[in-house]
Scaffold this active site. Structure first.
Site, mmCIF file in Angstrom:
data_model
loop_
_atom_site.group_PDB
_atom_site.id
_atom_site.type_symbol
_atom_site.label_atom_id
_atom_site.label_comp_id
_atom_site.label_asym_id
_atom_site.label_seq_id
_atom_site.Cartn_x
_atom_site.Cartn_y
_atom_site.Cartn_z
ATOM 1 N N CYS A 1 31.894 31.743 34.245
ATOM 2 C CA CYS A 1 32.237 31.414 35.392
ATOM 3 C C CYS A 1 31.925 29.868 35.901
ATOM 4 C CB CYS A 1 31.457 32.354 36.425
ATOM 5 S SG CYS A 1 29.689 32.291 36.528
ATOM 6 N N GLU B 1 29.850 37.485 43.480
ATOM 7 C CA GLU B 1 29.764 36.314 42.490
ATOM 8 C C GLU B 1 31.185 36.278 41.805
ATOM 9 O OE1 GLU B 1 27.688 33.821 42.717
ATOM 10 O OE2 GLU B 1 26.098 35.057 43.180
#
Ligand code: NAD
Length: 474
Positions: A280, A246
């Site tokens: 993120c 990720e």
């Protein structure tokens, strides 16, 4: 100053070396942790390997009960863990739109319980007079989890709980900037889990690299920068470790013509600036049609000037400091580059004088693709607002980036917005929202934002290998 433990095989380990952890609101240390040596990495992997056969053999119901007990332990220790998260990350206890340490704990608890309850039953592909064909999901073995500094405990939970639910054992390495709440959680977890099932080693990139290269680790789940993700992939290749990566995002949002500016501006501001932009899937580039460009810029700059910035332990604080000095330098450099290359700073624009790693919430107009602030992930409280004149152009500009984590479209015409959204090259697209994740819906990046997904049964499956069983009947 209190030292928090590193736990291997159910025991606290003293390595003879310690690291002081800085509170970014003050720029001063507030806690210490032991630093792992290479032999500690080996010991943690060996402990996880030793614990694996018995853990794999527990029934789903037994594992689920233990994972629910971990959720209860998080809940019972919520005030202490929230305090540690605020001190080590700088994020407010509550924060802008309630996205703060309270949400980090609330999310950790919710993900734990929902993931514990995910089914992992064999799938029957065929069952007739010739044969029965079943697809079984088996644990992989020892999983290494490597986490970043922005949501340290919640991301650790996102890694650990599905790994354990599927029957794997875990060695966790938190970010060297924010290991404290994670170390405390692993200590608490020892009252629930058998020794060796969940271990933690603390250190920097060298310890992460040692884990990625370790021949006795079967999978790495990593959340962090794209640069580090590529290193991990290289190091993991030697033993063909399974990977979930990720990685970084540079999420675009598109405001379609005719959107209700007054209604969406506070939402846009929240999804770009919560956790000081250090998420993120924060909104990181905003494309606005010519007809509403000035109005959106004006509203966002007003909100940026009004938002309360300060020490996260003060209940009135909405945005805290950047988590570390290096990130403050990244944001300062991008702001200076924007101002020097045609950007107009509508609010903020500089670091705050005095203690702590604070940067003024900043809105920048007048840039487009090709400017560093637009092309690179800023990971901080500075948002470029980019003018477009036609929707096809906006889609092309949004897709013109190596990242592909999330994206959003803002409009009162939901069907049109969904059509535009489906053309964005990203793992999740939100309509009139951005960055909202949930424990039962898959989340992951395309392009250079990652490999694989987390959450829900799609995410759980990544902690397993498939075994197909074909039983001939005649
Ligand atoms: P980072 O890559 O610098 O560090 C992440 C972790 O990797 C830390 O624990 C670090 O010690 C470790 N590490 C460093 N070098 C290593 C190496 N060579 N081998 C193995 N491990 C190593 O990332 P960061 O600055 O902590 O986090 C910010 C980044 O994370 C941003 O790019 C952000 O977008 C990304 N992120 C992505 C997601 C997502 O779900 N896609 C979520 C949160 C953060």
């Amino acid at each position: 100053m209190k030292t928090y433990p590193m736990t291997i095989d159910g025991k606290s380990v003293d390595t003879g070396r310690t690291l002081e952890i800085i509170n970014p609101a003050l720029g001063q240390p507030f806690a210490a942790v032991p630093v792992a040596r290479p032999q500690d990495v080996d010991a943690a992997v060996a402990a996880a390997r030793k614990a694996f056969p018995a853990w794999r053999a527990t029934s789903a119901a037994e594992r689920q009960a233990m994972l629910h007990a971990l959720g209860a332990a998080l809940e019972a220790n919520m005030p202490e863990l929230m305090d540690l998260i605020t001190r080590e990350t700088g994020k407010p206890l509550q924060g802008l739109n309630n996205v703060g340490a309270g949400m980090e704990l609330g999310g950790s608890i919710a993900w734990t319980h929902v993931t514990a309850d995910l089914p992992l039953e064999p799938e029957v592909i065929q069952d007739n007079e010739q044969a029965r064909v079943e697809v079984h999901r088996k644990p992989l073995g020892v999983v290494a989890s490597i986490t970043p500094w922005n949501w340290p405990l919640m991301i650790a939970i996102w890694h650990i709980i599905p790994a354990l639910r599927a029957g794997n054992t875990v060695v966790l390495k938190p970010s060297e900037y924010t290991p404290v709440a994670t170390a405390r959680f692993v200590e608490l977890a020892q009252a629930v889990l058998p020794p060796g099932v969940l271990n933690v080693v603390i250190g920097g990139g060298d310890i992460g690299a040692a884990l990625s290269q370790h021949p006795d680790i079967n999978k790495i789940v990593f959340t962090g920068s794209t640069r580090t993700g590529k290193r991990i992939m290289e190091n993991a290749a030697a033993s063909l470790k399974r990977l979930t990566l990720e990685l970084g995002g540079n999420d675009a949002g598109i405001v379609l013509p005719g959107a209700d500016v007054q209604a969406i501006a506070p939402k846009l501001f929240g999804v770009a600036f919560h956790n000081n932009g250090q998420t993120c899937a924060c909104l990181k580039r905003l494309y606005v049609h010519d007809s509403q460009y000035d109005a959106v810029c004006t509203e966002l700059a007003r909100l940026a000037k009004e938002v309360r910035v300060g020490d996260g332990l003060d209940p009135a604080t909405e945005l805290g400091p950047l988590q570390n000095r290096a990130q403050l330098d990244v944001v300062s450099t991008l702001a200076a580059d924007a101002a020097a290359n045609g950007g107009t700073i509508l609010s903020g624009g500089k670091a705050r004088a005095g203690q702590g790693y604070f940067f003024e919430p900043t809105i920048v107009a007048g840039l487009s693709n090709g400017a560093r602030l637009v092309d690179e992930e800023q990971f901080g409280p500075i948002l470029p607002v980019i003018r477009y004149s036609d929707v096809e152009q906006a889609i092309a500009l949004a897709n013109d980036n190596p990242n592909g984590l999330g994206g959003s479209v803002w409009s009162s015409d939901l069907a049109l917005a969904a059509e535009v959204g489906k053309r964005l090259e990203c793992g999740t697209v939100w309509i009139n929202e951005h960055g909202a994740v949930q424990p039962d819906a898959p989340f992951g990046g395309v392009k250079q934002s990652g490999i694989g997904v987390e959450f829900g049964h799609h995410g759980l499956a990544e902690f397993t290998s498939i075994q197909t069983v074909k039983i001939m009947k005649n």
